[in-house]
Design an enzyme around this catalytic site. Structure first.
Site, PDB file in Angstrom:
ATOM      1  N   SER A  70      19.213   1.735 -40.420  1.00 14.08           N
ATOM      2  CA  SER A  70      20.074   2.307 -39.393  1.00 14.08           C
ATOM      3  C   SER A  70      21.162   3.127 -40.070  1.00 14.08           C
ATOM      4  O   SER A  70      21.225   3.203 -41.300  1.00 14.08           O
ATOM      5  CB  SER A  70      20.690   1.202 -38.543  1.00 14.08           C
ATOM      6  OG  SER A  70      21.645   0.512 -39.315  1.00 14.08           O
ATOM      7  N   LYS A  71      22.002   3.710 -39.253  1.00 20.17           N
ATOM      8  CA  LYS A  71      23.059   4.598 -39.743  1.00 20.17           C
ATOM      9  C   LYS A  71      23.859   3.998 -40.898  1.00 20.17           C
ATOM     10  O   LYS A  71      24.205   4.682 -41.856  1.00 20.17           O
ATOM     11  CB  LYS A  71      24.030   4.910 -38.592  1.00 20.17           C
ATOM     12  CG  LYS A  71      23.749   6.235 -37.910  1.00 20.17           C
ATOM     13  CD  LYS A  71      24.787   7.255 -38.352  1.00 20.17           C
ATOM     14  CE  LYS A  71      24.637   8.633 -37.798  1.00 20.17           C
ATOM     15  NZ  LYS A  71      23.744   9.567 -38.259  1.00 20.17           N
ATOM     16  N   ARG A  72      24.132   2.672 -40.788  1.00 21.56           N
ATOM     17  CA  ARG A  72      24.989   2.091 -41.821  1.00 21.56           C
ATOM     18  C   ARG A  72      24.332   2.074 -43.194  1.00 21.56           C
ATOM     19  O   ARG A  72      24.972   1.875 -44.210  1.00 21.56           O
ATOM     20  CB  ARG A  72      25.497   0.716 -41.390  1.00 21.56           C
ATOM     21  CG  ARG A  72      24.539  -0.408 -41.561  1.00 21.56           C
ATOM     22  CD  ARG A  72      24.886  -1.581 -40.685  1.00 21.56           C
ATOM     23  NE  ARG A  72      23.682  -2.004 -40.014  1.00 21.56           N
ATOM     24  CZ  ARG A  72      22.852  -2.900 -40.518  1.00 21.56           C
ATOM     25  NH1 ARG A  72      23.118  -3.485 -41.656  1.00 21.56           N
ATOM     26  NH2 ARG A  72      21.754  -3.223 -39.887  1.00 21.56           N
ATOM     27  N   HIS A  73      23.010   2.276 -43.246  1.00 26.16           N
ATOM     28  CA  HIS A  73      22.344   2.385 -44.544  1.00 26.16           C
ATOM     29  C   HIS A  73      22.303   3.835 -45.020  1.00 26.16           C
ATOM     30  O   HIS A  73      21.677   4.148 -46.019  1.00 26.16           O
ATOM     31  CB  HIS A  73      20.896   1.894 -44.454  1.00 26.16           C
ATOM     32  CG  HIS A  73      20.776   0.462 -44.063  1.00 26.16           C
ATOM     33  ND1 HIS A  73      20.230   0.072 -42.860  1.00 26.16           N
ATOM     34  CD2 HIS A  73      21.139  -0.663 -44.706  1.00 26.16           C
ATOM     35  CE1 HIS A  73      20.261  -1.251 -42.792  1.00 26.16           C
ATOM     36  NE2 HIS A  73      20.815  -1.719 -43.888  1.00 26.16           N
ATOM     37  N   GLY A  74      22.940   4.699 -44.278  1.00 27.13           N
ATOM     38  CA  GLY A  74      22.882   6.115 -44.638  1.00 27.13           C
ATOM     39  C   GLY A  74      21.625   6.756 -44.087  1.00 27.13           C
ATOM     40  O   GLY A  74      21.200   7.799 -44.561  1.00 27.13           O
TER      41      GLY A  74
END
Ligand code: GLU
Length: 467
Positions: free
Chosen positions: A238-242
């Site tokens: 997801s976004k938090r993993h880039g």
């Protein structure tokens, strides 16, 4: 052309992300390595969440990645007649039926099944009522009540589901729109798709789709479900993993061939080879090397792959992108020839084109716009060093051969004459020329900057220190 036909059918409800791009890539490669056909289909039946903007964004990303398609883009929103025709055929042959249960009633049936320890599902109440069309009525498939639905997954092997676990799923909603399972099967069958590679988040849909192929009398394609891409914490990417969209990677200065190279290795291997050109992939790709285990997204590895592709480029190929990126930073009018000389100095030092631009700034900035940290200048330029640099400035002015070789020779002789070490002058010169403590090799930097910039910058720093 062989008879292999693959497809990529994104829903235009968001940008093309890493996971979707990898699915598209596997399908594209499988078609290309077999001289088959690759179809692009936009699944925009969800009119509330689908937008033209996202369709355009997906097409732009596909284009940038070089994943060209042989047919399409087809739009499901323009193909409704095909879905209706097949639904009508199923109704006529008794393989589908109208259901008048309300969503609340269906929810109650699901709950009841759940409470009995069964799979929550529709209980088939309208299956044999012979209802006709009417407001609020959906069309359901008359699914087999016993036996198994079986398919051979290219990656996961044999997959069998007990038909008692599945229900008479909906083919057409009360608002007359087809469901995903119906539309996807009709399209894949009518478009002659022979192989479907997609994320394993879809594997639970596949038995239903297999039932539909059977009910509609279409030949079954091959299915291969690739493991999802997970973040380093093993959670869904997801976004938090880039996990950014493909176009954001373009923005940040990743090369399309590097992103392709990185993505292909998330689930596919060829011995322990890590770096591939696009041509090599088309040559070497095969389904049997698709892996079964989860793939972990690793941004550092992506950076490494990108840096390797940047290194392998001809400077002329990177000069254009560099000029553009500097323009975006307000540094316009950069001469392409000059850009081509800067590129090889930075190629071994950067991971992205953005870094290339960032590190090229000092080459391009007008001399008077170069900023220095006053404290750094004062600690670095002792009176002794200033004296040497004044003398060196005069010699540089008269130097005939202002090449890295000529510069190295001049400085060598100068150091020898003064009995001092290179180290003593190298850092102050570097700082005066670049405003920074780190830059490419000193002589090559000086050669590329050229005599005028070198003299101006050194002279300006000496003046600033005197002021
Ligand atoms: N539109 C579906 C999606 O984007 C396609 C799934 C499939 O490949 O069948 O997830």
């Amino acid at each position: 052309m062989s008879n292999i036909v693959t497809r990529f059918p994104p829903s235009p409800t968001g940008h093309l992300h890493i996971g979707g791009a990898r699915t598209a890539l596997f399908n594209w490669l499988y078609a290309r390595c077999n001289q088959g056909k690759f179809i692009l289909r936009i699944e925009d039946t969800d009119t509330e969440r689908s937008t033209r903007e996202m369709t355009d964004s997906i097409l732009e990303a596909m284009d940038w990645l070089g994943l060209d398609w042989d047919e399409g883009p087809y739009f499901q929103s323009e193909r409704l007649a095909f879905y209706q025709e097949q639904i009508e055929a199923l109704l006529e042959s008794g393989l589908a039926y109208y259901c008048g249960c309300t969503p609340e009633e269906v929810e109650a049936m699901r709950k009841e099944a759940w409470e009995k320890g069964e799979k929550p599902k529709y209980n088939g109440r309208c299956r044999d009522l012979g209802l006709g069309p009417g407001p609020g009525r959906v069309v359901r498939l008359k699914a087999p009540l016993d036996g198994q639905t079986v398919f051979q997954d290219l990656i996961k092997g044999i997959n069998a589901v007990d038909n008692r676990e599945l229900d008479d799923f909906i083919l057409r909603r009360a608002d007359n729109t087809p469901t995903y399972n119906l539309a996807v099967v009709v399209d894949d069958a009518l478009m002659g798709v022979t192989c479907i590679l997609r994320g394993d988040d879809h594997i639970s849909n596949t038995p239903k789709q297999v039932m539909l192929y059977q009910a509609l009398g279409f030949a079954l394609p091959d299915f291969g479900h690739v493991p999802m891409i997970l973040g380093p914490d093993k959670k869904r990417l997801s976004k938090r993993h880039g996990a950014m969209s493909v176009l954001e990677y373009r923005e940040q200065g990743y090369l399309p061939e590097a992103l392709i190279n990185y993505l292909v290795r998330l689930g596919w291997s060829h011995g322990d080879q890590e770096l591939f050109s696009r041509e090599e992939l088309v040559d070497k790709f095969s389904l049997k090397n698709l892996g079964k285990s989860a793939c972990i997204f690793n941004p550092e590895k992506l950076d490494w792959v990108n840096s390797q592709h940047i290194k392998s480029k001809q400077p002329a190929e990177l000069a254009g992108p560099l000029v553009l990126r500097l323009q975006n930073r307000g540094l316009s009018g950069l001469d392409r020839g000059y850009a081509e000389k800067i590129v090889p100095l930075l190629q071994p030092r950067v991971k992205t084109l953005e870094q290339l631009a960032e590190q090229a700034v000092f080459f391009v900035l007008p001399d008077q716009d170069l900023n220095y940290d006053r404290e750094m200048l004062e600690t670095c330029f002792t009176p002794e060093i200033k004296g040497y640099l004044q003398e060196l400035l005069a010699e540089l002015n008269g130097l005939e051969d202002f090449s890295r070789g000529g510069l190295e020779q001049l400085l060598g002789e100068f150091l020898k004459e003064k009995g001092i070490k290179f180290k003593l002058l190298a850092q102050p010169i570097r700082i005066a020329l670049s405003g920074k403590k780190a830059s490419p090799g000193l002589f090559e930097t000086m050669e590329v900057l050229g005599r005028e910039r070198v003299l101006n910058r050194l002279g300006r720093v000496l003046e600033m220190l005197d002021a």
